[in-house]
Design an enzyme around this catalytic site. Sequence first.
Site: not given
Length: 545
Positions: A62, A95-96, A394
């Site tokens: 994550d 986010t990545t 998420d």
Amino acid sequence: MSQQVPVIVLREDTERTRGRDAQRNNIMAAIVIAEAVKSALGPKGMDKMLVDSFGDVTVSNDGATILKEMDVAHPAAKMVIEVAKTVDAEVGDGTTTAAVLTGDLLKQAETLLDQKIHPTTIISGYRKAAAKALEVIDSVAEQVDPAASDYKKILNDVAKTSMSSKFVANSREPLAKLVVDAVLAIAKDIPANEELDIENIPRQKQVGMSVDKTELVKGLVLDKEVVHAGMPKRVESAKILLLEAALEITKTEFDAKISITDPTGMQSFLQEEERMLKSMVDKIVESGANVVIAQKGIDDVVQHFLAKKGIMAVRRIKKSDVERVHETTGATIVSKIQNLTAADLGKAKLVEQRTVGDDKMLFIEGTPKSSVVTLLVRGGTDHIVDEVDRALNDALYVVRDVVMHPQITYGGGALASEISKQLRDYASTLEGREQYAVNAFADAIESLPTTLAENAGLDPIDVIVNLRKSHTDGHAYHGINLVSGKVDDMKKARVVEAAIVNKQIVMSAAEAAQMILKIDDVISSKGSPGMGGGPGGDYEGGDDE
């Protein structure tokens, strides 16, 4: 001619980097952070193991978790981490992707800077490209009708897509169903213009059994057990007293000394203490309460009297749980036991202590507020439970995003390829050097499907060539099927994403890249870890305290 005396403006221990060197340092630091999470992107992404200064281990892919756990000194690198945190706080996923896109935008910008294109021209081009990218997302996004028969299936697909890149990918079918049920349960009580808060879906983590045994409890789960062995473990038609004060003798705020000259004086002291504690219990009994939930302690004598009266009690409940019990059962938070009345009690059909794994937990079910749910997260080890919890977090966010902003796009690099294609068409309509910047933005966006292909062990050149051809032929939903390794229709493959997540990624990454490009002077004292040289340290920015 007299010799000029040098004017010293900055202190001796200050370092200053200017112009191209400052830009190069900042860009390099941001790219290093982006590269660190690049291999974690997509369903075939790898995990990272992070060990902190205490030796605690975190294993995750994550992006937000990886970046939060990294101890970064360079201020430009911290900006990339801030991008991931912003995306995580706003939309909960992506986010990545945001970190990788920020790094690629800066990598493309560096090439333009080497060609003597001014940073302000690049920033202007990036700004126009980002605005155009948001238009493209709106144009290709599909509206979701909450009244449609396939609404729940779409939400399921969104949750499954979010979890497909996580550790729980093999269990995503049952977990997606739990996530959708949980979000829809709390959504029905939320007014149309109010934000749906995921904090209203508490998650209790419990080591033991497999990930598939994660369940959705229609009610509240408190990680506490009944305080006395003689108390009932199951209470039906519960009348709940929610107590903020301690059921103990209050100690004086100052030191006091009392001299006792005979044994009867000591006995009377003990009897008075017991009488005071018993009066508390009598007040509880008089109110009709049969369950006591206390935020603070419960004296052993009180426990004994409550057990004799057949009243269940738990103590030392977290403040957040106290507020949750108040909201769900309708119980008033009582500060003084003397003021207690029957009207202060909350209601629930069942309050029961159950064994979960090695621990005992209190389940409160059948509350007046029917939208109360708790996710009981299971897994074989602490690390697995933590990773399942992050995946569920998420998934809950993306389902919430679609419920609140009912637009979906299709993943697998399909949206990125379509944005890239339309940006190149748009660039040809611009005059001057901004055209280069818009094309660079398109190349950076296209690096996302390239990274997906690389992480899946596919040939990125073949994949991108096929993707470009499909999108040129008008197939806006075609992306990379990472199972077959071919370009496929993502709508049929049901790789569904929340449109708002993609918008937030583009906005946050573009803004961060523009901010870093605008810096041409870095001044840092040696006392602070400004230039990213030394280990540790924590750059806070702003003024010294």
